[in-house]
Design a protein around this motif. Structure first.
Motif, PDB file in Angstrom:
ATOM      1  N   VAL A 118       7.532  23.959  11.827  1.00 49.13           N
ATOM      2  CA  VAL A 118       6.159  23.913  11.316  1.00 49.13           C
ATOM      3  C   VAL A 118       5.189  23.491  12.418  1.00 49.13           C
ATOM      4  O   VAL A 118       4.123  24.098  12.612  1.00 49.13           O
ATOM      5  CB  VAL A 118       6.070  22.961  10.115  1.00 49.13           C
ATOM      6  N   LEU A 119       5.555  22.439  13.160  1.00 46.05           N
ATOM      7  CA  LEU A 119       4.676  21.974  14.234  1.00 46.05           C
ATOM      8  C   LEU A 119       4.527  23.031  15.320  1.00 46.05           C
ATOM      9  O   LEU A 119       3.425  23.266  15.835  1.00 46.05           O
ATOM     10  CB  LEU A 119       5.221  20.672  14.830  1.00 46.05           C
ATOM     11  N   SER A 120       5.626  23.666  15.677  1.00 47.56           N
ATOM     12  CA  SER A 120       5.584  24.696  16.720  1.00 47.56           C
ATOM     13  C   SER A 120       4.740  25.885  16.280  1.00 47.56           C
ATOM     14  O   SER A 120       3.899  26.389  17.038  1.00 47.56           O
ATOM     15  CB  SER A 120       6.998  25.152  17.069  1.00 47.56           C
ATOM     16  N   PHE A 121       4.956  26.345  15.047  1.00 49.01           N
ATOM     17  CA  PHE A 121       4.204  27.483  14.537  1.00 49.01           C
ATOM     18  C   PHE A 121       2.727  27.142  14.436  1.00 49.01           C
ATOM     19  O   PHE A 121       1.860  27.955  14.797  1.00 49.01           O
ATOM     20  CB  PHE A 121       4.743  27.892  13.174  1.00 49.01           C
ATOM     21  N   GLY A 122       2.423  25.933  13.952  1.00 51.48           N
ATOM     22  CA  GLY A 122       1.024  25.526  13.842  1.00 51.48           C
ATOM     23  C   GLY A 122       0.342  25.435  15.194  1.00 51.48           C
ATOM     24  O   GLY A 122      -0.817  25.873  15.356  1.00 51.48           O
ATOM     25  N   PHE A 123       1.055  24.897  16.180  1.00 53.31           N
ATOM     26  CA  PHE A 123       0.469  24.780  17.512  1.00 53.31           C
ATOM     27  C   PHE A 123       0.229  26.153  18.128  1.00 53.31           C
ATOM     28  O   PHE A 123      -0.832  26.421  18.694  1.00 53.31           O
ATOM     29  CB  PHE A 123       1.382  23.950  18.405  1.00 53.31           C
ATOM     30  N   LEU A 124       1.236  27.042  18.032  1.00 48.18           N
ATOM     31  CA  LEU A 124       1.073  28.377  18.602  1.00 48.18           C
ATOM     32  C   LEU A 124      -0.039  29.154  17.906  1.00 48.18           C
ATOM     33  O   LEU A 124      -0.799  29.885  18.553  1.00 48.18           O
ATOM     34  CB  LEU A 124       2.394  29.143  18.502  1.00 48.18           C
ATOM     35  N   ARG A 125      -0.137  28.996  16.597  1.00 48.75           N
ATOM     36  CA  ARG A 125      -1.193  29.703  15.874  1.00 48.75           C
ATOM     37  C   ARG A 125      -2.565  29.199  16.287  1.00 48.75           C
ATOM     38  O   ARG A 125      -3.499  29.989  16.479  1.00 48.75           O
ATOM     39  CB  ARG A 125      -0.987  29.519  14.373  1.00 48.75           C
ATOM     40  N   THR A 126      -2.691  27.882  16.473  1.00 53.84           N
ATOM     41  CA  THR A 126      -3.966  27.312  16.924  1.00 53.84           C
ATOM     42  C   THR A 126      -4.312  27.788  18.323  1.00 53.84           C
ATOM     43  O   THR A 126      -5.464  28.142  18.616  1.00 53.84           O
ATOM     44  CB  THR A 126      -3.899  25.776  16.893  1.00 53.84           C
ATOM     45  N   ALA A 127      -3.299  27.808  19.207  1.00 55.54           N
ATOM     46  CA  ALA A 127      -3.534  28.253  20.576  1.00 55.54           C
ATOM     47  C   ALA A 127      -3.921  29.728  20.622  1.00 55.54           C
ATOM     48  O   ALA A 127      -4.842  30.122  21.359  1.00 55.54           O
ATOM     49  CB  ALA A 127      -2.287  28.005  21.420  1.00 55.54           C
ATOM     50  N   ASN A 128      -3.246  30.559  19.834  1.00 54.26           N
ATOM     51  CA  ASN A 128      -3.582  31.987  19.802  1.00 54.26           C
ATOM     52  C   ASN A 128      -4.983  32.226  19.246  1.00 54.26           C
ATOM     53  O   ASN A 128      -5.725  33.080  19.740  1.00 54.26           O
ATOM     54  CB  ASN A 128      -2.547  32.750  18.969  1.00 54.26           C
ATOM     55  N   ARG A 129      -5.326  31.460  18.221  1.00 53.97           N
ATOM     56  CA  ARG A 129      -6.658  31.612  17.639  1.00 53.97           C
ATOM     57  C   ARG A 129      -7.741  31.229  18.649  1.00 53.97           C
ATOM     58  O   ARG A 129      -8.774  31.886  18.764  1.00 53.97           O
ATOM     59  CB  ARG A 129      -6.760  30.736  16.393  1.00 53.97           C
ATOM     60  N   ARG A 130      -7.456  30.170  19.431  1.00 57.67           N
ATOM     61  CA  ARG A 130      -8.422  29.750  20.437  1.00 57.67           C
ATOM     62  C   ARG A 130      -8.541  30.792  21.547  1.00 57.67           C
ATOM     63  O   ARG A 130      -9.642  31.081  22.026  1.00 57.67           O
ATOM     64  CB  ARG A 130      -8.006  28.406  21.026  1.00 57.67           C
ATOM     65  N   ASN A 131      -7.392  31.371  21.962  1.00 60.02           N
ATOM     66  CA  ASN A 131      -7.434  32.405  22.993  1.00 60.02           C
ATOM     67  C   ASN A 131      -8.206  33.633  22.526  1.00 60.02           C
ATOM     68  O   ASN A 131      -8.988  34.219  23.283  1.00 60.02           O
ATOM     69  CB  ASN A 131      -6.007  32.806  23.386  1.00 60.02           C
ATOM     70  N   GLN A 132      -8.009  34.024  21.263  1.00 59.72           N
ATOM     71  CA  GLN A 132      -8.732  35.175  20.726  1.00 59.72           C
ATOM     72  C   GLN A 132     -10.233  34.897  20.663  1.00 59.72           C
ATOM     73  O   GLN A 132     -11.049  35.784  20.944  1.00 59.72           O
ATOM     74  CB  GLN A 132      -8.191  35.525  19.344  1.00 59.72           C
ATOM     75  N   ARG A 133     -10.574  33.660  20.339  1.00 57.62           N
ATOM     76  CA  ARG A 133     -11.991  33.308  20.283  1.00 57.62           C
ATOM     77  C   ARG A 133     -12.623  33.351  21.672  1.00 57.62           C
ATOM     78  O   ARG A 133     -13.733  33.848  21.865  1.00 57.62           O
ATOM     79  CB  ARG A 133     -12.192  31.913  19.669  1.00 57.62           C
ATOM     80  N   ASP A 134     -11.859  32.850  22.680  1.00 62.06           N
ATOM     81  CA  ASP A 134     -12.371  32.881  24.053  1.00 62.06           C
ATOM     82  C   ASP A 134     -12.518  34.317  24.550  1.00 62.06           C
ATOM     83  O   ASP A 134     -13.498  34.646  25.245  1.00 62.06           O
ATOM     84  CB  ASP A 134     -11.425  32.112  24.975  1.00 62.06           C
ATOM     85  N   VAL A 135     -11.545  35.179  24.198  1.00 60.54           N
ATOM     86  CA  VAL A 135     -11.632  36.578  24.608  1.00 60.54           C
ATOM     87  C   VAL A 135     -12.833  37.255  23.953  1.00 60.54           C
ATOM     88  O   VAL A 135     -13.574  38.021  24.586  1.00 60.54           O
ATOM     89  CB  VAL A 135     -10.330  37.319  24.252  1.00 60.54           C
ATOM     90  N   SER A 136     -13.068  36.956  22.670  1.00 59.00           N
ATOM     91  CA  SER A 136     -14.202  37.553  21.953  1.00 59.00           C
ATOM     92  C   SER A 136     -15.527  37.087  22.562  1.00 59.00           C
ATOM     93  O   SER A 136     -16.459  37.884  22.723  1.00 59.00           O
ATOM     94  CB  SER A 136     -14.140  37.188  20.474  1.00 59.00           C
ATOM     95  N   GLN A 137     -15.613  35.799  22.908  1.00 61.28           N
ATOM     96  CA  GLN A 137     -16.822  35.291  23.518  1.00 61.28           C
ATOM     97  C   GLN A 137     -17.071  35.911  24.894  1.00 61.28           C
ATOM     98  O   GLN A 137     -18.195  36.219  25.276  1.00 61.28           O
ATOM     99  CB  GLN A 137     -16.766  33.770  23.619  1.00 61.28           C
ATOM    100  N   GLY A 138     -15.928  36.098  25.649  1.00 58.56           N
ATOM    101  CA  GLY A 138     -16.063  36.717  26.964  1.00 58.56           C
ATOM    102  C   GLY A 138     -16.502  38.162  26.855  1.00 58.56           C
ATOM    103  O   GLY A 138     -17.310  38.643  27.667  1.00 58.56           O
ATOM    104  N   ALA A 139     -15.995  38.896  25.871  1.00 56.18           N
ATOM    105  CA  ALA A 139     -16.394  40.280  25.684  1.00 56.18           C
ATOM    106  C   ALA A 139     -17.850  40.380  25.265  1.00 56.18           C
ATOM    107  O   ALA A 139     -18.577  41.312  25.643  1.00 56.18           O
ATOM    108  CB  ALA A 139     -15.492  40.952  24.647  1.00 56.18           C
ATOM    109  N   ALA A 140     -18.295  39.413  24.449  1.00 56.78           N
ATOM    110  CA  ALA A 140     -19.688  39.431  23.989  1.00 56.78           C
ATOM    111  C   ALA A 140     -20.668  39.207  25.137  1.00 56.78           C
ATOM    112  O   ALA A 140     -21.776  39.736  25.138  1.00 56.78           O
ATOM    113  CB  ALA A 140     -19.885  38.384  22.907  1.00 56.78           C
TER     114      ALA A 140
END
Length: 312
Positions: free
Chosen positions: A289-311
């Motif tokens: 649970v901790l591993s999945f939660g951490f990876l999901r948070t990290a992926n969500r943050r990376n996607q947000r950074d990529v979206s901001q960079g594209a914008a």
């Protein structure tokens, strides 16, 4: 289509499955099957009739969630989890901080003898954890430690690192000493993959080495930092070898210092294999649970950074 052509086509299509078959069999026998057996044992218990003597006096029966309820309300398991939490708060930041620092130093043009230095930092990782714990354990013992001897000759106090609060730092030192090299190699490999043009452009813009490290190198190796953090969390939750090895050297460490030590004690000390199985399953679920939660948070943050960079 002839029969020979059909057999040839079938053989080509089935070739990947043939290559995967040995690994699949090994995975099923030595990974999936033991996990399934542990889960099955966690729902069972031994029922004792009378004094427990004679044939049929002890038999295995269905227990439902009884073992899990007992594990969740077990103060020894909870205390072990809290100790591991404190241990992880020391190990993970220090180990990853040193790994990042060493990786940045290895990537710098000012550092000499880089291959030798890299090997020297990585070498402790090649030493088995039990051997490392024994080596450090004898260095911690006041009666045989050369450090205690030097402190005694200098008239300085000799701290007992195997008692009380210093025990956390003694255990953390073993983990940091052994794990920093591996994490450094992972981060250093990512640093080597950064195009040289990026560094040259930053230097032409007047950036200092410190600014290049903070604003270019560290952000670009963020995925490697996430990966090493993920591995470090899993290793921390599963700490067993170091405290188990140091236990005979000190009375300050109980047989349930960490959750896995509690599982080992219940399984092979008291013989309650069913309670141990339930505790092991709970530890595995918490880790997942901790591993999945951490990876999901990290992926969500990376996607947000990529979206901001594209914008931009």
């Amino acid at each position: 289509m002839s029969s020979s052509t059909s057999r040839r086509s079938y053989g080509v299509k089935g070739a990947p499955y043939g290559f995967l078959l040995p690994a699949t069999v090994l995975f099923a026998l030595f990974f999936a099957l033991p996990i399934g057996y542990a889960v099955w044992l966690s729902f069972r218990k031994v029922k004792v009739s009378g004094l427990g003597l004679g044939p049929g006096a002890r038999k295995e029966v269905w227990a439902g969630l009884e073992n899990y309820t007992s594990a969740l309300t077990d103060s020894e398991l909870t205390d072990g989890a809290l100790r591991v939490l404190g241990y992880g708060c020391i190990v993970v930041p220090v180990m990853l901080g040193l790994a990042l620092l060493f990786a940045l130093m290895m990537d710098s043009d000012a550092v000499r003898f880089t291959p030798f230095t890299r090997l020297a930092i990585f070498l402790p990782y090649a030493i088995p954890g039990v051997v490392a714990a024994l080596l450090w354990g004898f260095l911690y013992l006041p009666d045989v430690s050369p450090f205690s001897y030097v402190l005694e000759k200098l008239g300085l106090p000799q701290p007992d690192l195997l008692d009380g609060g210093p025990l956390y730092f003694a255990l953390s030192n073993i983990a940091v000493w052994g794990g920093t090299g591996f994490n450094m190699i992972v981060i250093y490999t990512s640093l080597q993959a950064i195009p040289a043009e990026v560094h040259e452009a930053a230097k032409l813009d007047g950036a200092t080495p410190l600014q290049i490290a903070l604003k270019i190198k560290i952000p670009m190796v963020a995925p490697s930092l996430v990966l090493t953090f993920f591995f470090s969390i899993i290793a921390t939750l599963q700490v067993f070898g170091e405290p188990m090895t140091l236990k005979p050297l000190t009375n300050a460490m109980s047989t349930t210092w960490s959750p896995l030590m509690k599982v080992y004690r219940d399984a092979f000390g008291t013989g309650d294999i069913h309670a141990a199985a339930a505790e092991a399953v709970l530890i595995a679920v918490v880790t997942l649970v901790l591993s999945f939660g951490f990876l999901r948070t990290a992926n969500r943050r990376n996607q947000r950074d990529v979206s901001q960079g594209a914008a931009r």
